[in-house]
Design a protein around this motif. Structure first.
Motif, PDB file in Angstrom:
ATOM      1  N   GLU A  75       0.854  -1.184   0.000  1.00 32.15           N
ATOM      2  CA  GLU A  75       0.000   0.000   0.000  1.00 32.15           C
ATOM      3  C   GLU A  75       0.891   1.236   0.000  1.00 32.15           C
ATOM      4  N   ARG A  76       0.473   2.264  -0.729  1.00 26.49           N
ATOM      5  CA  ARG A  76       1.235   3.507  -0.783  1.00 26.49           C
ATOM      6  C   ARG A  76       0.411   4.636  -0.186  1.00 26.49           C
ATOM      7  N   GLY A  77       1.092   5.483   0.546  1.00 26.76           N
ATOM      8  CA  GLY A  77       0.422   6.609   1.166  1.00 26.76           C
ATOM      9  C   GLY A  77       1.173   7.044   2.409  1.00 26.76           C
ATOM     10  N   LEU A 107       2.052   1.704  11.639  1.00 26.60           N
ATOM     11  CA  LEU A 107       2.550   1.072  10.420  1.00 26.60           C
ATOM     12  C   LEU A 107       1.410   0.670   9.493  1.00 26.60           C
ATOM     13  N   ARG A 108       0.468   1.578   9.354  1.00 27.07           N
ATOM     14  CA  ARG A 108      -0.650   1.418   8.425  1.00 27.07           C
ATOM     15  C   ARG A 108      -0.731   2.628   7.513  1.00 27.07           C
ATOM     16  N   VAL A 109      -1.341   2.401   6.355  1.00 23.58           N
ATOM     17  CA  VAL A 109      -1.558   3.482   5.396  1.00 23.58           C
ATOM     18  C   VAL A 109      -3.031   3.848   5.385  1.00 23.58           C
ATOM     19  N   GLY A 110      -3.304   5.131   5.465  1.00 22.57           N
ATOM     20  CA  GLY A 110      -4.654   5.615   5.191  1.00 22.57           C
ATOM     21  C   GLY A 110      -5.559   5.801   6.383  1.00 22.57           C
ATOM     22  N   VAL A 111      -5.372   5.043   7.455  1.00 20.18           N
ATOM     23  CA  VAL A 111      -6.241   5.172   8.625  1.00 20.18           C
ATOM     24  C   VAL A 111      -5.380   5.603   9.804  1.00 20.18           C
ATOM     25  N   GLU A 112      -5.548   6.832  10.234  1.00 23.71           N
ATOM     26  CA  GLU A 112      -4.713   7.392  11.297  1.00 23.71           C
ATOM     27  C   GLU A 112      -5.320   7.015  12.651  1.00 23.71           C
ATOM     28  N   SER A 135     -17.369  -9.747  17.875  1.00 29.44           N
ATOM     29  CA  SER A 135     -17.601  -9.600  16.442  1.00 29.44           C
ATOM     30  C   SER A 135     -16.307  -9.372  15.681  1.00 29.44           C
ATOM     31  N   GLN A 136     -16.359  -9.637  14.385  1.00 29.46           N
ATOM     32  CA  GLN A 136     -15.216  -9.396  13.506  1.00 29.46           C
ATOM     33  C   GLN A 136     -14.858  -7.918  13.474  1.00 29.46           C
ATOM     34  N   ILE A 137     -15.850  -7.052  13.548  1.00 29.17           N
ATOM     35  CA  ILE A 137     -15.586  -5.611  13.520  1.00 29.17           C
ATOM     36  C   ILE A 137     -14.733  -5.198  14.717  1.00 29.17           C
ATOM     37  N   HIS A 138     -15.059  -5.696  15.898  1.00 27.43           N
ATOM     38  CA  HIS A 138     -14.245  -5.332  17.060  1.00 27.43           C
ATOM     39  C   HIS A 138     -12.869  -5.982  16.989  1.00 27.43           C
ATOM     40  N   ARG A 139     -12.796  -7.202  16.466  1.00 27.82           N
ATOM     41  CA  ARG A 139     -11.489  -7.859  16.346  1.00 27.82           C
ATOM     42  C   ARG A 139     -10.567  -7.062  15.417  1.00 27.82           C
ATOM     43  N   LEU A 140     -11.116  -6.532  14.325  1.00 21.97           N
ATOM     44  CA  LEU A 140     -10.309  -5.697  13.433  1.00 21.97           C
ATOM     45  C   LEU A 140      -9.783  -4.471  14.169  1.00 21.97           C
ATOM     46  N   TRP A 141     -10.656  -3.805  14.912  1.00 26.70           N
ATOM     47  CA  TRP A 141     -10.268  -2.608  15.666  1.00 26.70           C
ATOM     48  C   TRP A 141      -9.192  -2.955  16.698  1.00 26.70           C
ATOM     49  N   ALA A 142      -9.404  -4.053  17.405  1.00 26.51           N
ATOM     50  CA  ALA A 142      -8.461  -4.441  18.461  1.00 26.51           C
ATOM     51  C   ALA A 142      -7.102  -4.801  17.884  1.00 26.51           C
ATOM     52  N   ARG A 143      -7.102  -5.532  16.795  1.00 26.22           N
ATOM     53  CA  ARG A 143      -5.820  -5.939  16.217  1.00 26.22           C
ATOM     54  C   ARG A 143      -5.070  -4.731  15.653  1.00 26.22           C
ATOM     55  N   ALA A 144      -5.794  -3.837  14.993  1.00 27.22           N
ATOM     56  CA  ALA A 144      -5.150  -2.668  14.397  1.00 27.22           C
ATOM     57  C   ALA A 144      -4.578  -1.742  15.455  1.00 27.22           C
ATOM     58  N   ASN A 145      -5.267  -1.604  16.570  1.00 24.20           N
ATOM     59  CA  ASN A 145      -4.825  -0.681  17.612  1.00 24.20           C
ATOM     60  C   ASN A 145      -3.861  -1.301  18.598  1.00 24.20           C
ATOM     61  N   GLY A 146      -4.017  -2.583  18.867  1.00 26.04           N
ATOM     62  CA  GLY A 146      -3.258  -3.192  19.951  1.00 26.04           C
ATOM     63  C   GLY A 146      -1.893  -3.703  19.581  1.00 26.04           C
ATOM     64  N   LEU A 151     -12.249   0.192   9.468  1.00 22.85           N
ATOM     65  CA  LEU A 151     -11.476   0.991  10.416  1.00 22.85           C
ATOM     66  C   LEU A 151     -11.739   2.482  10.244  1.00 22.85           C
ATOM     67  N   SER A 152     -11.853   2.929   8.994  1.00 22.51           N
ATOM     68  CA  SER A 152     -12.153   4.345   8.750  1.00 22.51           C
ATOM     69  C   SER A 152     -13.516   4.710   9.321  1.00 22.51           C
ATOM     70  N   GLY A 153     -14.504   3.827   9.130  1.00 20.96           N
ATOM     71  CA  GLY A 153     -15.831   4.090   9.667  1.00 20.96           C
ATOM     72  C   GLY A 153     -15.846   4.146  11.187  1.00 20.96           C
ATOM     73  N   LEU A 154     -15.136   3.216  11.814  1.00 21.68           N
ATOM     74  CA  LEU A 154     -15.071   3.212  13.275  1.00 21.68           C
ATOM     75  C   LEU A 154     -14.327   4.434  13.804  1.00 21.68           C
ATOM     76  N   LEU A 155     -13.269   4.834  13.112  1.00 23.51           N
ATOM     77  CA  LEU A 155     -12.523   6.005  13.550  1.00 23.51           C
ATOM     78  C   LEU A 155     -13.382   7.267  13.458  1.00 23.51           C
ATOM     79  N   ALA A 156     -14.129   7.391  12.367  1.00 21.01           N
ATOM     80  CA  ALA A 156     -15.023   8.546  12.234  1.00 21.01           C
ATOM     81  C   ALA A 156     -16.076   8.545  13.338  1.00 21.01           C
TER      82      ALA A 156
END
Length: 724
Positions: free
Chosen positions: A426-428, A434-439, A598-609, A699-704
């Motif tokens: 991914e570029r950006g 260490l992710r692109v696009g979602v701060e 849920s999968q949605i929370h697992r995504l959030w937890a993995r990305a943040n933790g 992740l973008s939706g949850l962050l917003a």
């Protein structure tokens, strides 16, 4: 062929070294002797000494061992060593016995001209290291892994420079300005010769060898271009002298010098006569030599092991030196990251890249990165959040991250290594996680979630534990669970819990339990360096009073292991004491259990933790306290609560049939898959998110949503998770 030859030669060295250490009891002397033998054999293989001289000498000595040391001494005295090899002149020859000479003779037959210095250093540390840390030959860091980082740090910017010079040169030639074109190319060659590459934790010198090779390859291309397009010639200028290493271990510095000497020999006579600068020093407490680039692999040492591994006084000096610029909870590698980033930010480096453990994405580590990125003076041009690695001479297989930084603001490439080895790029703009696009670092802690999650108690002694058959003596012997109880088989134990009681009160309240602690805990605590733990031996090392108060009065609450392969949330009885590293969440509503599962929370937890090794880590402050739960009307909320109860019931049935939680999620049976699929579908609907939405979109939706909730809370509208 080079890998096999290198491994075989190092294995033979290891065998002989072990034999000599056992006999002499002088590991340092043995190591230096064998290094000098290695110098001799490599010099012969590469034409700097008469071929076969060492083999002939050892062969004669097998028949008459008594004369070996003197004969080898004479051979060494007759040789003129170039460059770094002169440092070994003071090393005397060892007197060897016949069996040892036979092993040394076998070493002389190894194809020393094929030795790969990049992996030889790692193997040599194990072969000759005084501690004999492991069996040799099983592990080394693959060359390709080292090359990957060096390509991003050193090769990429220099090749971009060279591309501009080529364009300039071709433009000059098109205008019939051939002399100016030649000068431009020669100026670039001078720039290459002025490059300095520093590895501030150089170990066996792997990164420096690869950096030297990278500069040499580029120099070859430039010289070829100069001859073909400019009809001019020039002498080689790139040498090992452009490589600089620092290491705390004097022994490791010697190995690095040998490895870089080998690299120089392979590059030709000029390379053999120019030596790298290897400094025996502590890079975290001493100045770094001037450099253009920094690349390396600092020691992997987690925050919990700092004092035990380095000592209280050293850690105190380290903290004082960095004046709180690096959080106390950060891993040791982040001190190197901070030091390199500070030099880059001040204009003293062009680019740096470091290998770290993949826990760099955890909150306390990434705060170091966030601080520099927020100021905008540097940015990440490359990042790999999770990559296989071998931890140097210890041979430990670990998961690592690579981060490469340059000055100013800009985009970068984030590489994801997928299962099976393929990659996605991914570029950006790359953020500190260490992710692109979602701060995600901009996510705010929500008041609605605050104070509900807390760590379990830390016992500070196994003597607190009793078998489940033990009585509950006045209520001070209670059930306890930890992460292993949740994920594997329950230990079926209880714990003596005198939280909040004085010594006299505890003795009076439950005499038999107290005497158990006097016998089983007090002797161990008496040796503890922390006064509070020595003096309050009847109390847990960490009682976690906030966690205990929060779950008090609940008939059940949710727990999840802080670090685990599978992110699972389960209910436990309210009477149970949670033990670290279990995280307790003071919610008893199955609606919350369903959303957290849920999968949605697992995504959030993995990305943040972030992760620890290859296991996701759940940090309450960034995984739970920032997570915006969906706002549900009563009917869909009740449906999700029913699904949460159904999930619990399903897992209880499977447990009764002999399944552990880990087994359930390693190979989920159909009924468990079905309930999770329904939870995922309903939770996605509650957020108005597509069930098959991309990870970035979720992740973008949850962050917003997190930002909207934080704004609401500032205005006084708080959606409390638990009624107040």
């Amino acid at each position: 062929m080079e890998v096999e030859a290198t491994r075989a030669a190092a294995a033979r060295l290891s065998s002989l070294a072990a034999r000599l250490r056992r006999r002499t009891g002088e590991p340092e002397r043995v190591a230096r002797f064998l290094i000098r033998c290695t110098f001799t054999l490599i010099a012969e293989a590469l034409g700097l000494a008469a071929r076969g001289g060492m083999a002939a000498l050892v062969g004669r000595a097998i028949a008459a061992p008594d004369g070996f040391a003197a004969a080898l001494g004479e051979l060494w005295a007759a040789l003129i060593w170039p460059g770094e090899a002169a440092a070994l002149v003071a090393t005397p020859a060892l007197a060897l016995r016949r069996g040892e000479l036979v092993e040394l003779y076998a070493l002389t037959e190894a194809p020393w001209g094929e030795i790969d210095p990049v992996i030889f250093g790692d193997l040599l540390l194990g072969a000759l290291g005084p501690g004999e840390r492991r069996r040799l030959g099983a592990h080394f860091t693959p060359r390709a892994y080292v090359e990957r980082l060096v390509a991003l740090v050193v090769d990429e910017p220099l090749r971009a420079d060279w591309a501009r010079v080529q364009d300039e040169t071709l433009a000059l030639r098109s205008r019939d300005e051939a002399p100016a074109a030649g000068r431009a190319v020669r100026a670039f060659l001078a720039e290459l010769a002025a490059v300095r590459v520093l590895d501030p934790a150089c170990g066996a010198g792997n990164f420096l060898v690869v950096a030297h090779e990278s500069l040499r390859r580029l120099e070859d291309e430039v010289l070829s271009f100069l001859g073909a397009d400019c009809r001019e010639s020039a002498e080689r200028a790139v040498t090992p002298a452009q490589m600089i290493g620092i290491d705390r271990s004097g022994w490791t510095c010697e190995v690095a010098r040998l490895v870089l000497w080998i690299a120089g020999l392979r590059a030709g006579p000029r390379g053999a006569s120019q030596r790298a600068t290897i400094v025996h020093a502590d890079a975290l407490l001493s100045p770094w030599p001037p450099a253009t680039f920094v690349a390396g692999n600092p020691p992997f040492l987690g925050k919990s092991r700092l004092r035990a591994s380095l000592g209280e006084s050293y850690v105190a000096r380290l903290r004082a030196c960095y004046d709180s610029a690096v959080p106390e909870s950060a891993d040791l590698v982040m001190y190197w990251w901070h030091r390199a980033a500070t030099l880059l930010e001040s204009g003293q480096l062009r680019r740096f890249g470091l290998v770290t453990t993949n826990s760099v994405t955890q909150i306390y580590n990434r705060r170091v990165i966030e601080g520099f990125l927020r100021r905008g003076a540097i940015h990440l041009v490359g990042a790999i959040a999770d990559h296989p690695w071998v931890d140097g001479p210890r041979g430990a297989a670990v998961r690592i991250a690579m981060t490469v930084a340059a000055a100013g603001r800009g985009d970068g490439r984030c590489i994801r290594v997928r299962a099976g080895g393929d990659e996605a790029v991914e570029r950006g703009i790359i953020s500190a996680d260490l992710r692109v696009g979602v701060e995600l670092a901009s996510a705010r802690r929500l008041l609605a979630n605050g104070g509900l999650a807390g760590a379990g108690v830390m016992l500070g002694g196994r003597g607190f534990l009793l078998p489940a058959s033990a009585g509950q003596e006045s209520g001070y012997v209670r059930p306890i669970v930890n992460g292993r109880d949740v994920l594997q088989r329950s230990r079926e134990v209880r714990v003596i819990d005198f939280t909040g009681l004085s010594e006299a009160a505890a003795r009076s309240a439950a005499p038999a339990a107290f005497e158990r602690l006097v016998a089983a805990v007090q002797p161990e605590r008496a040796r503890n360096s922390r006064a509070g733990r020595r003096e309050r031996y009847w109390q847990f090392a960490e009682t976690m009073p906030t966690t205990r108060r929060t779950i008090a009065g609940l008939s059940r609450y949710i727990v999840t292991p802080e670090t685990a392969k599978h992110r699972v949330f389960v209910f436990v009885d309210g009477a149970v004491v949670p033990e670290h590293p279990l995280l307790a969440i003071a919610l008893d509503d199955a609606f919350h259990l369903a959303v957290l599962s849920s999968q949605i929370h697992r995504l959030w937890a993995r990305a943040n933790g972030g992760t620890l090794a290859d296991r996701p880590r759940y940090n309450k402050s960034v995984c739970f306290e920032t997570f915006p739960f969906p706002a549900c009307e009563p009917e869909p909320r009740a449906e999700l609560a029913a699904l949460g109860e159904r999930l619990e019931a399903c897992r209880r049935r499977l447990a009764a049939a002999g399944w552990t939680i880990t087994a359930m999620y390693n190979a989920p049976p159909a009924e468990l898959q079905a309930v999770h699929a329904e939870i995922d579908h309903r939770v996605a609907g509650a957020y108005a998110l597509a069930g098959d939405g991309s990870e970035a979109a979720v992740l973008s939706g949850l962050l917003a949503l997190n930002h909207r909730r934080a704004a609401e809370e500032q205005a006084g509208a708080i959606r409390w998770l638990r009624p107040r």
